[in-house]
Write a protein that holds these residues in place. Structure first.
Motif, PDB file in Angstrom:
ATOM      1  N   GLU A  11       0.831  -1.206  -0.012  1.00 35.15           N
ATOM      2  CA  GLU A  11       0.016   0.061  -0.149  1.00 35.15           C
ATOM      3  C   GLU A  11       0.947   1.113   0.062  1.00 35.15           C
ATOM      4  O   GLU A  11       0.592   2.147  -0.615  1.00 35.15           O
ATOM      5  CB  GLU A  11      -0.883   0.035   1.293  1.00 35.15           C
ATOM      6  CG  GLU A  11      -1.856  -1.086   1.062  1.00 35.15           C
ATOM      7  CD  GLU A  11      -2.752  -0.972   2.200  1.00 35.15           C
ATOM      8  OE1 GLU A  11      -2.791   0.076   3.164  1.00 35.15           O
ATOM      9  OE2 GLU A  11      -3.980  -1.762   2.524  1.00 35.15           O
ATOM     10  N   SER A  61       2.395   1.907  -3.462  1.00 33.28           N
ATOM     11  CA  SER A  61       1.198   2.231  -4.258  1.00 33.28           C
ATOM     12  C   SER A  61       0.825   3.742  -3.963  1.00 33.28           C
ATOM     13  O   SER A  61      -0.197   4.138  -4.898  1.00 33.28           O
ATOM     14  CB  SER A  61       0.153   1.232  -4.377  1.00 33.28           C
ATOM     15  OG  SER A  61       0.680  -0.127  -4.536  1.00 33.28           O
ATOM     16  N   ARG A  83       6.510  -0.742  -7.316  1.00 32.89           N
ATOM     17  CA  ARG A  83       5.715  -1.915  -7.403  1.00 32.89           C
ATOM     18  C   ARG A  83       6.335  -3.050  -8.125  1.00 32.89           C
ATOM     19  O   ARG A  83       6.242  -4.221  -7.740  1.00 32.89           O
ATOM     20  CB  ARG A  83       4.188  -1.735  -7.872  1.00 32.89           C
ATOM     21  CG  ARG A  83       3.252  -2.894  -7.477  1.00 32.89           C
ATOM     22  CD  ARG A  83       3.256  -3.225  -6.006  1.00 32.89           C
ATOM     23  NE  ARG A  83       2.286  -4.397  -6.023  1.00 32.89           N
ATOM     24  CZ  ARG A  83       1.028  -4.595  -5.835  1.00 32.89           C
ATOM     25  NH1 ARG A  83       0.305  -3.464  -6.028  1.00 32.89           N
ATOM     26  NH2 ARG A  83       0.488  -5.617  -5.596  1.00 32.89           N
ATOM     27  N   THR A 137      -1.543   0.966 -13.501  1.00 33.73           N
ATOM     28  CA  THR A 137      -1.568   1.349 -12.070  1.00 33.73           C
ATOM     29  C   THR A 137      -0.706   0.026 -11.372  1.00 33.73           C
ATOM     30  O   THR A 137      -0.464  -0.841 -11.842  1.00 33.73           O
ATOM     31  CB  THR A 137      -3.109   1.390 -11.488  1.00 33.73           C
ATOM     32  OG1 THR A 137      -3.443  -0.159 -11.149  1.00 33.73           O
ATOM     33  CG2 THR A 137      -3.873   2.237 -12.441  1.00 33.73           C
ATOM     34  N   GLU A 160      -1.595  -1.494  -9.138  1.00 32.03           N
ATOM     35  CA  GLU A 160      -2.423  -2.839  -9.090  1.00 32.03           C
ATOM     36  C   GLU A 160      -2.256  -3.821 -10.159  1.00 32.03           C
ATOM     37  O   GLU A 160      -2.339  -5.127 -10.112  1.00 32.03           O
ATOM     38  CB  GLU A 160      -3.985  -2.771  -8.593  1.00 32.03           C
ATOM     39  CG  GLU A 160      -4.213  -2.210  -7.353  1.00 32.03           C
ATOM     40  CD  GLU A 160      -3.548  -0.516  -7.223  1.00 32.03           C
ATOM     41  OE1 GLU A 160      -3.477   0.203  -8.151  1.00 32.03           O
ATOM     42  OE2 GLU A 160      -3.168  -0.340  -5.984  1.00 32.03           O
ATOM     43  N   ASP A 161      -1.616  -3.359 -11.320  1.00 31.67           N
ATOM     44  CA  ASP A 161      -1.774  -4.173 -12.703  1.00 31.67           C
ATOM     45  C   ASP A 161      -0.415  -5.072 -12.685  1.00 31.67           C
ATOM     46  O   ASP A 161      -0.317  -5.719 -13.237  1.00 31.67           O
ATOM     47  CB  ASP A 161      -1.660  -3.346 -14.024  1.00 31.67           C
ATOM     48  CG  ASP A 161      -3.188  -2.364 -13.954  1.00 31.67           C
ATOM     49  OD1 ASP A 161      -4.137  -3.331 -13.691  1.00 31.67           O
ATOM     50  OD2 ASP A 161      -3.166  -1.150 -14.324  1.00 31.67           O
TER      51      ASP A 161
END
Length: 329
Positions: free
Chosen positions: A5, A8, A159, A210, A212-213
């Motif tokens: 988190e 990100s 990330r 992003t 998350e990808d």
């Protein structure tokens, strides 16, 4: 393991204007939003923090950019140029899909390098090169060019580093920050060069990426070779998906391209479309079916002489006949 988190996170003050919550995210179909091309050159140069807005207008990148523009018509394939962080190796050049790294190209050597490698398609005569392997991920972090890339890019890169490290893939996947790749509005923008199931290197572009990808990009695209359509921008390759052998072109000694149908100069249009015109156009012979085709075949010199004599004799006989006819009238 690092906190995902935190990796990100984009400050709330920037997220809605420059980050992953800005209104333009996912507002456009980005499939096929890149122009067709067949080769990508990355020049290692300084760090993103030191890049000017148009980094290709200074130093070593400028030498490459100028030659690419001035000698575009001589290149075997459509070529793109980017800058990526040097990391103490300024002057190194990475070329895809060739998967080759040329070491320490100096300002004074750029023209010779360009001639050997990019025009003639041969190894650089200075010979400082090594073969690359594995997967290369380039993330646009060119903040001096556009703040959206400057905000989104570093977070995506962090990330990637976290996920690559946790999977034990650091020796198989190389992560690099790169300069502007086009269409800031699609930030985060990344390019992945990786081998497919047959071992062929493909260069796939992704936008609206992003943090998350990132796991999906690693597990689906890099591990399995599966395109993630919702964020896919296009792929490096030949125009229109035409087979590579159909685009092979001969190289004559001076380095110029020589396609069989052209005998004069050539200019290279955009998107792989040529605006070439034959400087000395030759009329094509008219083809006809059947025996009539014989009349369009070239005659030998002796045949021409005989034909001329026959025509002359016929003309003489016709004149005599006309004279006799006139007198008898």
């Amino acid at each position: 393991m690092a906190n995902v988190e935190n990796l990100s996170a984009v400050p709330a003050s920037e997220d809605t204007e420059f980050g992953f919550k800005r209104p333009e995210m996912y507002s456009t179909d980005i499939a096929n939003s890149i122009t067709s091309y067949g080769r990508h050159v990355f020049v290692l140069y300084k760090t993103p923090e030191a890049w000017i807005s148009h980094v290709e207008e200074e130093g070593l990148p400028q030498r490459f950019a100028t030659l690419l523009k001035d000698r575009k018509s001589e290149l075997l394939v459509q070529t793109k140029l980017n800058v990526c962080e040097g990391g103490g190796s300024d002057g190194d050049v990475l070329i895809f899909p060739d998967m080759v790294r040329y070491k320490g190209v100096k300002d004074t050597e750029v023209e010779g390098f360009f001639e050997d490698v990019l025009v003639n398609g041969k190894p650089w005569r200075s010979g400082r090169q090594e073969k690359l392997s594995g997967t290369f991920v380039f993330v646009c972090t060119h903040t001096s060019r556009d703040k959206r890339c400057g905000v989104c890019g570093p977070v995506i890169l962090e990330r990637f580093k976290q996920e690559v490290g946790s999977r034990g893939l650091s020796d198989q996947i190389s992560l690099r920050r790169c300069s502007h790749v086009g269409q800031h509005k699609y930030a985060g923008n990344i390019i992945i060069f990786s081998p497919d199931s047959a071992g062929k290197i493909s260069g796939n572009w992704y936008g609206y990426v992003t943090p998350e990808d990132v796991p999906e990009l690693l597990d689906q695209h890099i591990a399995k070779g599966e395109i993630i359509q919702r964020i896919w921008r296009g792929q490096m390759g030949l125009p229109g998906g035409v087979a590579e052998k159909e685009h092979e072109q001969k190289v004559i000694p001076n380095g110029n391209r020589a396609a069989e149908e052209f005998t004069g100069g050539c200019c290279q249009g955009s998107n792989g479309v040529s605006c070439c015109q034959d400087e000395n156009p030759k009329p094509k012979p008219i083809k006809k079916e059947g025996k009539c085709t014989k009349w369009f075949q070239p005659l030998d010199k002796e045949e021409i002489y005989i034909g001329a004599a026959v025509v002359g004799a016929v003309a003489t006989i016709a004149m005599i006949g006309y004279t006799i006819f006139k007198r008898s009238g």
